[in-house]
Enzyme design. Structure first.
Site, PDB file in Angstrom:
ATOM      1  N   CYS A   1      24.025  68.656  48.932  1.00 32.89           N
ATOM      2  CA  CYS A   1      23.983  67.096  49.069  1.00 32.89           C
ATOM      3  C   CYS A   1      25.417  66.370  48.719  1.00 32.89           C
ATOM      4  O   CYS A   1      25.434  65.297  48.904  1.00 32.89           O
ATOM      5  CB  CYS A   1      22.796  66.671  48.330  1.00 32.89           C
TER       6      CYS A   1
ATOM      7  N   HIS B   1      31.978  44.232  56.328  1.00 33.49           N
ATOM      8  CA  HIS B   1      32.195  43.684  57.748  1.00 33.49           C
ATOM      9  C   HIS B   1      33.024  44.503  58.446  1.00 33.49           C
ATOM     10  O   HIS B   1      32.620  44.970  59.492  1.00 33.49           O
ATOM     11  CB  HIS B   1      32.478  41.901  57.769  1.00 33.49           C
TER      12      HIS B   1
HETATM   13  C1  PEP Z   1      27.895  65.268  44.103  1.00 38.49           C
HETATM   14  O1  PEP Z   1      28.350  65.112  43.023  1.00 38.49           O
HETATM   15  O2  PEP Z   1      28.384  65.716  44.917  1.00 38.49           O
HETATM   16  C2  PEP Z   1      26.596  64.222  44.554  1.00 38.49           C
HETATM   17  C3  PEP Z   1      26.189  64.425  45.554  1.00 38.49           C
HETATM   18  O3  PEP Z   1      26.426  63.358  43.699  1.00 38.49           O
HETATM   19  P1  PEP Z   1      27.348  61.800  43.450  1.00 38.49           P
HETATM   20  O4  PEP Z   1      28.170  61.907  44.656  1.00 38.49           O
HETATM   21  O5  PEP Z   1      26.435  60.746  43.279  1.00 38.49           O
HETATM   22  O6  PEP Z   1      27.973  62.024  42.028  1.00 38.49           O
END
Ligand code: PEP
Ligand code: MG
Length: 566
Positions: A496, A193
């Site tokens: 990512c 929250h």
């Molecule tokens: C990472 O390791 O950068 C990634 C995107 O995967 P996770 O954070 O889910 O391990």
């Protein structure tokens, strides 16, 4: 206390609402001391004790309802829901049972709440995050029973950053953001929250900072950065004030930014969203300018599942994400079970060192049908929704370390008509990119794990935050190498990890040759706005400076100088 290389101390948490603020820390008023078991109420006094409890609980509930009537939006709903918890029949019945058994009302409240907290924690996920609300009503009712002041927000007359172990919904909903300019909590999660209301109030917020935060004293000036999730103590006041000013100007730019993302001179960078379920995908599709999904963390859908869901059941889960982006790319990651993300049906039990153990793709190497069933489910979800080359479904494997693993995974994907990729998050994979890439259609660099494994520093450790920093030039050099091989071999390279959510680092990654950046959807506009403010050449200059820096702090400040001066 910390072995940071600079004079300031940086503590890291989970970034929830972006924005830089510099103000004095103030801690929330203490919670009441909890009573211990032992005292027994005489049988003839129990009826009165029951009434005392009912009166206190009714008073707390009606106070919360009154506040809810004065509030609006999420805040009103949260206050109403909290009042509902005080009125919950199951909870009240358990308290009353305790009183009938001879416990004083205060202790019966503690015992009943402990029971409900365990039940919520066992349910996991969103239920587990509601335990703060339960403890909050416990404390309010106990304070009321004792005639003590209501626990909660302190009275302040100047701008402050509010610190708490965890904020209750009732506290957060009552916040006056003229004074409370930032929020930092030791516990909590991005869907707690505190986080929901902080987003609504648009007040910079960091949660789950860990117990190191307790070392920050009342009145100590702190610099918080809600997009990096950092709390800095001992920052140079002049620099900190300038950073806050810059953040406000940036906030204006961000609000006005419109995608798709490109640098000032028109170099395109695809900005995608990281999601974990249909709900996050819906928020990304509706509220951000994400061009698709760059990382769907499928393991997070199954953290509470005790058994592997069937292909059909899995397909339904995946469809919920795919259907939010019917005309764009979605990158689905195969299960990254293990280590900090245990999945009951896919995690090795009792490993001594799970971060270096059987996690990610390694689980499926020993259990191929687990992988093939998941790939079948992804293919089924994509087919059922009629996805084609205009809405491509990409699949990537986590924790790939060798070319052989990459080929094994890619073959399984190709058999099912899926576009195959791998995460580059193990240093070996970055170094062997020339051997790994020929098997794949794309790679995506997971900077969180790549940093953890490059620096040999646990990503969950707040003491090692200075090492688990994607600005570490060693990490950037591995990314540079991966990008160079990607360009040579014509393989798309995305990022990512959390690094993609840092606007300045996003420029460095672009300068290194990354084609797409995938981050929490709330970070997309700030990355897009920063890219729009610089040209590709400047990004390349920033990248060169960061690669040659002697450490993460220097890399960050050199890049800041280059990018902010343009
Ligand atoms: C990472 O390791 O950068 C990634 C995107 O995967 P996770 O954070 O889910 O391990
Ligand atoms: Mg990872």
């Amino acid at each position: 206390m910390y072995s940071n290389v600079t004079n300031d101390t940086v503590i890291k948490g989970t970034a929830v609402v972006p924005g830089v603020r510099y103000a004095k820390a103030v801690w929330i008023s203490p919670r009441p001391e909890l009573p211990q078991a032992g005292e027994v109420i005489d049988e003839q006094a129990r009826e009165a004790e029951l009434e005392r409890f009912t009166l206190a609980a009714d008073t707390v509930a009606s106070r919360l309802l009154n506040r809810s009537e004065k509030a609006t939006g999420d805040a009103a709903a949260v206050l109403k829901a909290t009042a509902g918890m005080v009125n919950d029949r199951g909870w009240r019945k358990t308290v009353k049972k305790g009183i009938n058994g001879g416990h004083p009302a205060e202790y019966a409240v503690v015992a009943a709440t402990t029971k409900f907290v365990s039940m919520f924690e066992a349910a996991g996920g969103i239920m587990a995050e509601r335990t703060t609300d339960l403890r909050d009503i416990r404390d309010r009712v106990i304070a009321q029973l004792r005639g003590e002041a209501e626990p909660g927000l302190p009275t302040v007359s100047d701008r402050v950053v509010l610190f708490a172990d965890d904020l209750s919904p009732a506290d957060t909903a009552a916040l006056d953001t003229t004074y409370f300019v930032g929020l930092v909590t030791e516990l909590g999660g991005p869907t707690s929250h505190t986080a929901i209301i902080a987003r609504q109030l648009n007040v910079p917020c960091i949660v789950a900072v860990g117990e190191d935060v307790r070392q920050i004293a009342d009145g100590e000036p702190v610099l918080i950065d809600g997009s990096l999730g950092t709390v800095t103590v001992g920052a140079d006041p002049e620099t900190a004030v300038a950073a806050e000013q810059e953040s406000k100007i940036q906030a204006e730019r961000i609000a006005q930014w419109r995608g798709p993302a490109q640098t000032k001179d028109g170099h395109r960078v695809q900005l995608l969203a990281n999601v974990q379920d249909g709900n996050a995908a819906r928020l990304a599709a509706q509220n951000s300018q994400a061009e698709g999904v760059g990382l769907f963390r499928t393991e997070l859908c199954f953290l509470t599942a005790t058994q592997e869901p069937s292909v059909e059941e899995q397909a339904e889960v995946y469809k919920k994400v795919l259907e939010q982006f019917p005309d764009s790319k979605v990158v689905v990651r195969s299960l990254d079970a293990g280590s900090d993300k245990p999945v009951a049906f896919a995690t090795m039990a009792d490993e001594i060192n799970p971060a270096l153990g059987v996690r990610g793709l390694r689980v499926a190497r020993a259990n191929e049908s687990l992988m093939t069933r998941q790939l079948d489910a992804i293919a089924k979800a994509a087919n059922d929704l009629g996805r084609d080359e205009n809405s491509p479904t990409w699949v990537m494997a986590p924790m790939v370390a060798t070319a052989r693993e990459a080929k094994w995974f890619a073959d399984l994907c190709k058999e099912r008509g899926l576009i195959a990729g791998a995460m580059i998050e193990v240093p070996a994979a970055a170094l062997m990119a020339d051997k790994i890439m020929p098997h794949l259609d794309f790679v995506s660099i997971g900077t969180n794990d790549l940093t953890q494994y490059t620096m040999a520093a646990d990503r969950m450790s707040p003491q090692l935050a200075y090492l688990t920093d994607p600005w570490q030039p060693a990490v950037l050099r591995l990314i540079e190498h991966t990008c160079k091989e990607g360009q040579r071999l014509g393989t798309a390279v995305g990022v990512c990890g959390e690094a993609a959510a840092d606007p300045l680092l996003a420029c460095v990654l672009t300068g290194l040759g990354v084609n797409s950046l995938s981050a929490a959807s709330t970070a997309i506009a700030s990355v897009g706005a920063q890219l729009a403010a610089v040209d590709l050449d400047t990004c390349k200059k920033a990248a060169a400076a960061a690669l040659n820096a002697e450490g993460a702090t220097q890399a960050r400040s050199l890049v800041r100088e280059i990018l902010i001066s343009v």
